[in-house]
Design a protein around this motif. Structure first.
Motif, PDB file in Angstrom:
ATOM      1  N   LYS A 437       5.367 -12.395  -0.109  1.00  0.00           N
ATOM      2  CA  LYS A 437       6.475 -11.563  -0.574  1.00  0.00           C
ATOM      3  C   LYS A 437       6.305 -10.125  -0.094  1.00  0.00           C
ATOM      4  O   LYS A 437       5.190  -9.676   0.183  1.00  0.00           O
ATOM      5  CB  LYS A 437       6.567 -11.577  -2.096  1.00  0.00           C
ATOM      6  CG  LYS A 437       7.009 -12.911  -2.693  1.00  0.00           C
ATOM      7  CD  LYS A 437       7.196 -12.768  -4.195  1.00  0.00           C
ATOM      8  CE  LYS A 437       7.694 -14.065  -4.812  1.00  0.00           C
ATOM      9  NZ  LYS A 437       7.921 -13.918  -6.268  1.00  0.00           N
ATOM     10  N   TYR A 438       7.376  -9.409  -0.039  1.00  0.00           N
ATOM     11  CA  TYR A 438       7.409  -7.959   0.194  1.00  0.00           C
ATOM     12  C   TYR A 438       7.140  -7.541   1.639  1.00  0.00           C
ATOM     13  O   TYR A 438       7.674  -6.541   2.109  1.00  0.00           O
ATOM     14  CB  TYR A 438       6.421  -7.209  -0.713  1.00  0.00           C
ATOM     15  CG  TYR A 438       6.484  -7.631  -2.157  1.00  0.00           C
ATOM     16  CD1 TYR A 438       7.629  -7.386  -2.936  1.00  0.00           C
ATOM     17  CD2 TYR A 438       5.407  -8.279  -2.758  1.00  0.00           C
ATOM     18  CE1 TYR A 438       7.683  -7.774  -4.268  1.00  0.00           C
ATOM     19  CE2 TYR A 438       5.443  -8.666  -4.078  1.00  0.00           C
ATOM     20  CZ  TYR A 438       6.592  -8.417  -4.834  1.00  0.00           C
ATOM     21  OH  TYR A 438       6.642  -8.806  -6.143  1.00  0.00           O
ATOM     22  N   ILE A 439       6.278  -8.280   2.339  1.00  0.00           N
ATOM     23  CA  ILE A 439       5.842  -7.835   3.662  1.00  0.00           C
ATOM     24  C   ILE A 439       6.510  -8.700   4.729  1.00  0.00           C
ATOM     25  O   ILE A 439       6.411  -9.925   4.711  1.00  0.00           O
ATOM     26  CB  ILE A 439       4.316  -7.909   3.801  1.00  0.00           C
ATOM     27  CG1 ILE A 439       3.646  -7.048   2.711  1.00  0.00           C
ATOM     28  CG2 ILE A 439       3.875  -7.442   5.189  1.00  0.00           C
ATOM     29  CD1 ILE A 439       2.157  -7.165   2.656  1.00  0.00           C
ATOM     30  N   SER A 440       7.163  -8.014   5.695  1.00  0.00           N
ATOM     31  CA  SER A 440       7.879  -8.726   6.743  1.00  0.00           C
ATOM     32  C   SER A 440       7.061  -8.854   8.019  1.00  0.00           C
ATOM     33  O   SER A 440       6.985  -9.923   8.609  1.00  0.00           O
ATOM     34  CB  SER A 440       9.195  -8.004   7.056  1.00  0.00           C
ATOM     35  OG  SER A 440       9.817  -8.545   8.191  1.00  0.00           O
ATOM     36  N   ASP A 457       8.211  -3.634   5.425  1.00  0.00           N
ATOM     37  CA  ASP A 457       8.813  -4.519   4.421  1.00  0.00           C
ATOM     38  C   ASP A 457      10.100  -5.103   4.997  1.00  0.00           C
ATOM     39  O   ASP A 457      10.422  -4.907   6.181  1.00  0.00           O
ATOM     40  CB  ASP A 457       9.041  -3.766   3.112  1.00  0.00           C
ATOM     41  CG  ASP A 457      10.040  -2.630   3.240  1.00  0.00           C
ATOM     42  OD1 ASP A 457      10.740  -2.559   4.272  1.00  0.00           O
ATOM     43  OD2 ASP A 457      10.100  -1.792   2.318  1.00  0.00           O
ATOM     44  N   TYR A 458      10.878  -5.795   4.212  1.00  0.00           N
ATOM     45  CA  TYR A 458      12.077  -6.479   4.716  1.00  0.00           C
ATOM     46  C   TYR A 458      13.213  -5.513   5.025  1.00  0.00           C
ATOM     47  O   TYR A 458      14.213  -5.909   5.631  1.00  0.00           O
ATOM     48  CB  TYR A 458      12.518  -7.561   3.726  1.00  0.00           C
ATOM     49  CG  TYR A 458      11.620  -8.777   3.799  1.00  0.00           C
ATOM     50  CD1 TYR A 458      11.833  -9.771   4.751  1.00  0.00           C
ATOM     51  CD2 TYR A 458      10.543  -8.925   2.931  1.00  0.00           C
ATOM     52  CE1 TYR A 458      11.007 -10.870   4.832  1.00  0.00           C
ATOM     53  CE2 TYR A 458       9.699 -10.026   3.006  1.00  0.00           C
ATOM     54  CZ  TYR A 458       9.942 -11.000   3.955  1.00  0.00           C
ATOM     55  OH  TYR A 458       9.114 -12.097   4.048  1.00  0.00           O
ATOM     56  N   ILE A 463       4.927   0.455   5.088  1.00  0.00           N
ATOM     57  CA  ILE A 463       4.169   0.359   3.840  1.00  0.00           C
ATOM     58  C   ILE A 463       2.679   0.256   4.169  1.00  0.00           C
ATOM     59  O   ILE A 463       2.283  -0.197   5.241  1.00  0.00           O
ATOM     60  CB  ILE A 463       4.618  -0.867   3.005  1.00  0.00           C
ATOM     61  CG1 ILE A 463       4.548  -2.149   3.843  1.00  0.00           C
ATOM     62  CG2 ILE A 463       6.003  -0.656   2.421  1.00  0.00           C
ATOM     63  CD1 ILE A 463       4.896  -3.408   3.074  1.00  0.00           C
ATOM     64  N   ASP A 485      -0.016   0.793  -0.865  1.00  0.00           N
ATOM     65  CA  ASP A 485       1.155   0.346  -1.641  1.00  0.00           C
ATOM     66  C   ASP A 485       1.009  -1.094  -2.091  1.00  0.00           C
ATOM     67  O   ASP A 485       1.617  -1.491  -3.083  1.00  0.00           O
ATOM     68  CB  ASP A 485       2.427   0.475  -0.785  1.00  0.00           C
ATOM     69  CG  ASP A 485       2.629   1.894  -0.272  1.00  0.00           C
ATOM     70  OD1 ASP A 485       2.618   2.830  -1.098  1.00  0.00           O
ATOM     71  OD2 ASP A 485       2.780   2.074   0.960  1.00  0.00           O
ATOM     72  N   TYR A 486       0.221  -1.865  -1.335  1.00  0.00           N
ATOM     73  CA  TYR A 486      -0.007  -3.270  -1.647  1.00  0.00           C
ATOM     74  C   TYR A 486      -1.482  -3.583  -1.420  1.00  0.00           C
ATOM     75  O   TYR A 486      -2.161  -2.917  -0.638  1.00  0.00           O
ATOM     76  CB  TYR A 486       0.835  -4.198  -0.748  1.00  0.00           C
ATOM     77  CG  TYR A 486       2.318  -4.059  -0.968  1.00  0.00           C
ATOM     78  CD1 TYR A 486       3.006  -4.904  -1.830  1.00  0.00           C
ATOM     79  CD2 TYR A 486       3.040  -3.080  -0.288  1.00  0.00           C
ATOM     80  CE1 TYR A 486       4.371  -4.776  -2.027  1.00  0.00           C
ATOM     81  CE2 TYR A 486       4.407  -2.932  -0.473  1.00  0.00           C
ATOM     82  CZ  TYR A 486       5.063  -3.784  -1.352  1.00  0.00           C
ATOM     83  OH  TYR A 486       6.416  -3.649  -1.556  1.00  0.00           O
ATOM     84  N   GLU A 516       2.889 -12.790 -11.307  1.00  0.00           N
ATOM     85  CA  GLU A 516       2.416 -11.939 -10.198  1.00  0.00           C
ATOM     86  C   GLU A 516       1.486 -10.871 -10.739  1.00  0.00           C
ATOM     87  O   GLU A 516       1.748 -10.267 -11.781  1.00  0.00           O
ATOM     88  CB  GLU A 516       3.598 -11.271  -9.487  1.00  0.00           C
ATOM     89  CG  GLU A 516       4.445 -12.226  -8.675  1.00  0.00           C
ATOM     90  CD  GLU A 516       5.490 -11.462  -7.855  1.00  0.00           C
ATOM     91  OE1 GLU A 516       5.207 -10.307  -7.466  1.00  0.00           O
ATOM     92  OE2 GLU A 516       6.565 -12.013  -7.618  1.00  0.00           O
ATOM     93  N   PRO A 528       1.738  -4.171  -6.078  1.00  0.00           N
ATOM     94  CA  PRO A 528       1.664  -5.635  -6.119  1.00  0.00           C
ATOM     95  C   PRO A 528       0.389  -6.153  -5.438  1.00  0.00           C
ATOM     96  O   PRO A 528      -0.080  -5.591  -4.456  1.00  0.00           O
ATOM     97  CB  PRO A 528       2.902  -6.066  -5.346  1.00  0.00           C
ATOM     98  CG  PRO A 528       3.823  -4.882  -5.396  1.00  0.00           C
ATOM     99  CD  PRO A 528       2.913  -3.694  -5.351  1.00  0.00           C
ATOM    100  N   ILE A 530      -1.235  -9.402  -3.539  1.00  0.00           N
ATOM    101  CA  ILE A 530      -0.960 -10.657  -2.843  1.00  0.00           C
ATOM    102  C   ILE A 530      -2.267 -11.441  -2.781  1.00  0.00           C
ATOM    103  O   ILE A 530      -3.190 -11.082  -2.030  1.00  0.00           O
ATOM    104  CB  ILE A 530      -0.406 -10.390  -1.434  1.00  0.00           C
ATOM    105  CG1 ILE A 530       0.914  -9.611  -1.544  1.00  0.00           C
ATOM    106  CG2 ILE A 530      -0.200 -11.699  -0.672  1.00  0.00           C
ATOM    107  CD1 ILE A 530       1.425  -9.085  -0.231  1.00  0.00           C
TER     108      ILE A 530
END
Length: 547
Positions: A437-440, A457-458, A463, A485-486, A516, A528, A530
């Protein structure tokens, strides 16, 4: 029997000389120098506790003995009969004996003059600002008893046996006294005989430690390791199997010139050698290392007195055992340093010595000793790399399998780099990238940067992503919360609602919302987590359901 007081204007000077002694063993240096000047062929050093349990140091020689004027010079300050400019030209050295409870001197000359001299409580007197008296009386002349004996009782130091025991006495004598001179290497240079007595003669030294019941006779010459330029391997050594036993000698080098109408000369002799060779010729004191003992020494009367560090730039200077002698050196009152370093004669000595070291000694050492060491280091590195590869292959079989056919990685991560690789693999696989999630996209990775990854990100916003093997590691590393950030990790190893302080002093709280993990800093920042281990387990569950 007659009483005398030493001749000196200021009592405090005596006390200062005795008190400023750097190493208590220097009393042996002074005593042996006097024995040597008296042309002694045999010198005995004894340590014991006398009938009153007083620790006693006794130095005996078979030299020419002392006449009454010599005795007075022994106790007076700044009074010496030395005609050559040697180490003891100022007559200060014997005053270090005064830091004791009692000094007894017995001497007999070839002309049948025999005296016994006693100085009681010299240190106590000096501490009371009183010059200690010494009593001289005629002694009975005995056949074959020519020479001098000096007995020093209760030298004022704590734990005297620590300093004056068989091993430390032997080591000090052979390194730093006239009985450890290296003059015999230069006995063929006849012009030096004008400045140094008995160039070709080395005294016999008898050491007797009656406390430890040890004694030995040694030759009174400086100790160098035996030459060995093709040494055998030491099977117990890991890296330097051959060079550890290597030894090459340099010299004798002799250079002379005239400066301001005066003859000036210097001499160099020494070795380059491995650890075993250096250990064999040095009994290190507590806290002393081979690095602090070996190197380049300045010498006078061919007796080393101080190290000179700036004559060689090689960081491996302590592999050398080089001695530079010159009568141009003038010594400080304590005889532990040079006092005329700015003299033109001394500058010439240093400049010419550097040339010999740089042009003759270092190239030979590099081509011999250090070439062997480099070869051994290379061989060791190759063997270590091979060993580590085998070790890694063996440990590979113990790592748990990942068990995901969609991914080319077959083993579970066991470090941060493996987590990064697994994360990139999941992101690059069309079947699995949706699980992140969150990361493209991954933009840039560097394990040396403040933050491991810059991603998108998307919405194509940049980030910051920090990668850890376990989540708790982020609190062990230097990561202020504003730098990420993550967090991507293999496993979350903290309890829910657990609070942890990071390097900038801020406290993050671990929470769980909608299944999560999140790290929160109040309401100001939410980070967040992961957890790749959870994603892999979910992927396994989906695969089982399909099957």
């Amino acid at each position: 029997m007659e009483r005398y007081k030493p001749l000196v204007k200021d009592v405090s000077i005596y006390k200062e000389i005795a008190q400023n002694i750097v190493n208590p063993l220097e009393i042996l240096r002074e005593a042996i120098s006097n024995c040597h000047d008296a042309e002694a062929k045999n010198i005995s050093i004894l340590v014991y506790r006398n009938k009153s349990s007083n620790f006693t140091i006794e130095i005996q020689d078979d030299g020419k003995g002392m006449k009454i004027d010599d005795i007075h010079r022994f106790f007076n300050l700044g009074d010496s009969n030395k005609t050559t400019v040697g180490i003891g030209e100022k007559g200060l050295g014997t005053k270090i004996y005064f830091k004791s409870k009692k000094i007894t001197l017995c001497t007999q000359t070839k002309d049948n003059e025999a005296y016994k001299v006693v100085m009681k409580s010299p240190w106590e007197s000096l501490c009371d600002s009183v010059l200690p008296e010494y009593i001289v009386e005629r002694n009975e002349v005995k056949l074959g008893n020519v020479g001098t004996s000096i007995m020093i009782e209760d030298y004022v130091i704590d734990n005297p046996e620590k300093y004056f025991n068989f091993e430390t006495i032997k080591d000090y004598i052979l390194w730093f006294t006239a009985a450890g001179s290296f003059k015999t290497y230069f006995a063929n240079y006849t012009e030096l005989h004008k400045y140094i007595n008995n160039m070709q003669i080395a005294p016999r030294i008898f050491i007797e430690d009656r406390i430890l019941d040890l004694k030995e006779e040694i030759a009174g010459v400086h100790q160098f390791s035996q030459p060995q330029e093709n040494p055998k391997e030491d099977c117990g050594e890991t890296i330097y199997k051959r060079s550890i036993n290597y030894c090459r000698h340099f010299g004798p080098y002799h250079r002379a010139t005239n400066i301001d109408g005066s003859y000036v000369s210097f001499q160099i002799y020494g070795t380059i050698s491995g650890v075993n060779c250096r250990k064999n010729i040095a009994k290190l004191r507590q806290g002393e290392t081979l690095k602090s003992r070996f190197g380049i020494y300045l010498s006078k009367d061919f007796i080393p007195f101080t190290k000179k560090v700036n004559l060689i730039t090689d960081p491996n200077f302590h592999h050398y055992h080089l001695l530079i002698n010159s009568q141009a050196f003038e010594l400080t009152a304590d005889r532990n340093n040079i006092s005329n370093a700015d003299d033109a004669k001394v500058k010439w000595v240093f400049d010419e010595a550097k040339k010999i070291i740089n042009e003759n000694i270092i190239p030979l050492a590099s081509d011999g000793y250090f070439r062997i060491r480099r070869s051994e280091e290379t061989e060791y590195i190759i063997k270590e790399k091979h060993r580590k590869i085998l070790e890694r292959l063996e440990s590979f079989n113990t790592i748990d399998n990942l068990g995901i056919s969609e991914l080319p990685i077959i083993k579970k991560p066991d470090n941060e780099s493996q987590v990064t690789l697994l994360f990139a693999t999941i992101m690059s696989n069309e079947k699995t990238k949706h699980l992140i999630k969150y990361i493209s996209k991954i933009g840039h990775y560097s394990h040396q940067a403040t933050t491991d990854m810059i991603c998108l990100d998307y919405d194509n916003n940049k980030i910051l992503v920090e990668v850890e093997y376990k989540l708790s590691n982020i609190f062990k590393h230097d990561h202020p919360y504003k730098t990420f950030d993550y967090v991507v990790c293999w496993s979350v190893d903290l309890e829910i609602n657990e609070k942890k302080k990071i390097s900038d002093g801020n406290v993050l709280c671990l929470t769980k919302e909608n299944d999560e993990w999140l790290l929160k800093y109040g309401t100001q920042k939410i980070i967040p987590i992961i957890e790749l281990g959870k994603i892999i387990n979910n992927l396994k569950s989906v695969n089982k359901e399909i099957i």
